[in-house]
Enzyme design. Structure first.
Site, mmCIF file in Angstrom:
data_model
loop_
_atom_site.group_PDB
_atom_site.id
_atom_site.type_symbol
_atom_site.label_atom_id
_atom_site.label_comp_id
_atom_site.label_asym_id
_atom_site.label_seq_id
_atom_site.Cartn_x
_atom_site.Cartn_y
_atom_site.Cartn_z
ATOM 1 N N HIS A 45 -46.725 -28.896 -7.672
ATOM 2 C CA HIS A 45 -47.792 -29.465 -6.849
ATOM 3 C C HIS A 45 -48.394 -28.418 -5.905
ATOM 4 O O HIS A 45 -49.614 -28.239 -5.848
ATOM 5 C CB HIS A 45 -47.249 -30.646 -6.056
ATOM 6 N N ILE A 46 -47.543 -27.696 -5.180
ATOM 7 C CA ILE A 46 -48.043 -26.726 -4.201
ATOM 8 C C ILE A 46 -48.618 -25.512 -4.899
ATOM 9 O O ILE A 46 -49.706 -25.030 -4.553
ATOM 10 C CB ILE A 46 -46.921 -26.334 -3.226
ATOM 11 N N ASP A 65 -43.825 -20.278 -14.785
ATOM 12 C CA ASP A 65 -43.033 -21.486 -14.603
ATOM 13 C C ASP A 65 -42.091 -21.611 -15.787
ATOM 14 O O ASP A 65 -42.349 -21.049 -16.866
ATOM 15 C CB ASP A 65 -43.937 -22.718 -14.485
ATOM 16 N N ASP A 148 -41.030 -17.650 5.665
ATOM 17 C CA ASP A 148 -40.934 -18.864 6.479
ATOM 18 C C ASP A 148 -39.558 -19.510 6.371
ATOM 19 O O ASP A 148 -39.223 -20.379 7.169
ATOM 20 C CB ASP A 148 -42.014 -19.859 6.042
ATOM 21 N N GLU A 153 -30.396 -20.371 8.947
ATOM 22 C CA GLU A 153 -31.399 -20.613 9.982
ATOM 23 C C GLU A 153 -30.742 -21.214 11.213
ATOM 24 O O GLU A 153 -29.711 -21.899 11.102
ATOM 25 C CB GLU A 153 -32.493 -21.552 9.451
ATOM 26 N N HIS A 183 -39.736 -21.722 9.669
ATOM 27 C CA HIS A 183 -39.689 -22.824 8.705
ATOM 28 C C HIS A 183 -40.703 -23.921 9.079
ATOM 29 O O HIS A 183 -40.351 -25.097 9.190
ATOM 30 C CB HIS A 183 -38.281 -23.413 8.630
ATOM 31 N N ILE A 184 -41.953 -23.514 9.229
ATOM 32 C CA ILE A 184 -43.000 -24.443 9.661
ATOM 33 C C ILE A 184 -44.013 -24.731 8.557
ATOM 34 O O ILE A 184 -45.096 -25.239 8.833
ATOM 35 C CB ILE A 184 -43.738 -23.909 10.910
ATOM 36 N N GLY A 185 -43.654 -24.428 7.305
ATOM 37 C CA GLY A 185 -44.602 -24.635 6.210
ATOM 38 C C GLY A 185 -45.123 -26.059 6.130
ATOM 39 O O GLY A 185 -46.277 -26.287 5.784
ATOM 40 N N GLY A 186 -44.285 -27.035 6.449
ATOM 41 C CA GLY A 186 -44.721 -28.436 6.400
ATOM 42 C C GLY A 186 -44.878 -29.056 7.767
ATOM 43 O O GLY A 186 -44.912 -30.285 7.878
#
Length: 305
Positions: A45-46, A65, A148, A153, A183-186
């Site tokens: 999806h991304i 893929d 990210d 972590e 870790h702010i991708g989402g």
């Protein structure tokens, strides 16, 4: 896309220098992204959405893929990971964390990349060998990176990002043209709202249909919804230990009925079986549940009617 532009123009470094009172206007080592090649590892999806945006920026898009996928736009699938790495000016990861993806990008893969190329990981921390990435950056083989996610972590905001996480943290923080984010991708208001919607819908699909598609640590099984007009149909949802002989035991219980669909999937020590059977009387439903629940590998059995 913002990290691709930031790395190619070094404006993360220039912005930091400005905050230190340093005026450092330069063009050396700064490039346009138009006409460059973006290699996407993982065209889900991304990854597929990213390919559309990259083409709008005038980039050539390659992707790799594990399955053959119809590309969007002019993106092209390549036959191997190494073929993608050799041709790409920017490489970005969009794969899950699995045993087969752990350290999938290490010294050999980084050496395959073009000298002066850039690497981006917003997927999972354990997919990349961080010490190997540091060596590639310090040697100048890679011109920059954006990271990210990390193998280890901090547990909460305010905790230090230092060598207590791994012996690589301090060195990584000191390398030029490396963008490090927590870790702010989402982490946007819209993304958090969509995650809430997605999780609640996934839970509703499990409760109503038994579907576990999208589960992270559980076998993914799905069957189309039961027809509303067929009241005699029953869906068996059987969670059990992943040991031999379970299907034989369950099918012995189901043998008096017509099994229209059946699907089983295992993940580690847990397995999940779904089966649709027809012409089941209301009196038989509880008996079926009891018989399947009494099998030696049973963890949880539900019957949906």
């Amino acid at each position: 896309m913002s990290e691709i532009v930031a790395l190619s123009r070094q404006y993360f470094e220039r912005g930091w220098e400005m905050r230190q009172g340093i005026w450092n206007k330069q063009s050396k080592g700064c490039w346009e992204v138009r006409g460059k090649t973006l290699g996407i590892i993982g065209y889900g999806h991304i990854g597929s959405q990213l390919s559309v945006l990259a083409e709008a920026f005038g980039m050539r898009v390659l992707f790799h893929d594990v399955i053959n996928i119809m590309p969007l736009g002019q993106a092209r699938q390549v036959e191997s990971l190494h073929a993608l790495l050799r041709q790409s000016d920017f490489v970005t990861l969009h794969v899950p964390e699995l045993p087969e993806t752990t350290n999938m990008i290490s010294r050999g893969e980084l050496a395959q990349m073009k000298r002066g190329s850039y690497f981006i990981n917003n997927a999972r921390g354990k997919v990349v060998d961080i010490p190997a990435l540091i060596d590639s950056l310090e040697s100048g083989h890679l011109a920059g990176a954006a990271i990210d996610v990390f193998p280890a972590e901090p547990g909460a905001n305010g905790a230090p990002f230092d060598d207590s996480l791994g012996p690589w943290a301090t060195t990584l923080r000191q390398i030029p043209n490396v963008i490090l984010t927590p870790h702010i991708g989402g982490s946007t208001e819209e993304a958090q709202r969509m995650i809430g919607d997605e999780v609640s819908l996934a839970l509703a699909r499990y409760l109503n249909n038994g579907s576990t598609v999208g589960a992270v640590n559980f076998p993914e099984v799905d069957l189309r919804a039961l027809p509303d007009e067929q009241d005699s149909n029953v869906r068996v949802c059987h969670v059990h230990n992943n040991i031999p002989g379970v299907l034989r035991q369950v099918n012995e219980v189901l043998s008096p009925y017509n099994v229209e669909k059946q699907y089983s999937e295992a993940k580690g020590e847990i397995a999940y079986l779904m089966a649709d059977i027809s012409e089941v009387s209301p009196q038989d439903v509880n008996r079926l549940r009891e018989q399947i629940s009494q099998t030696n590998a049973n963890i949880l059995t539900r019957l949906l009617v």
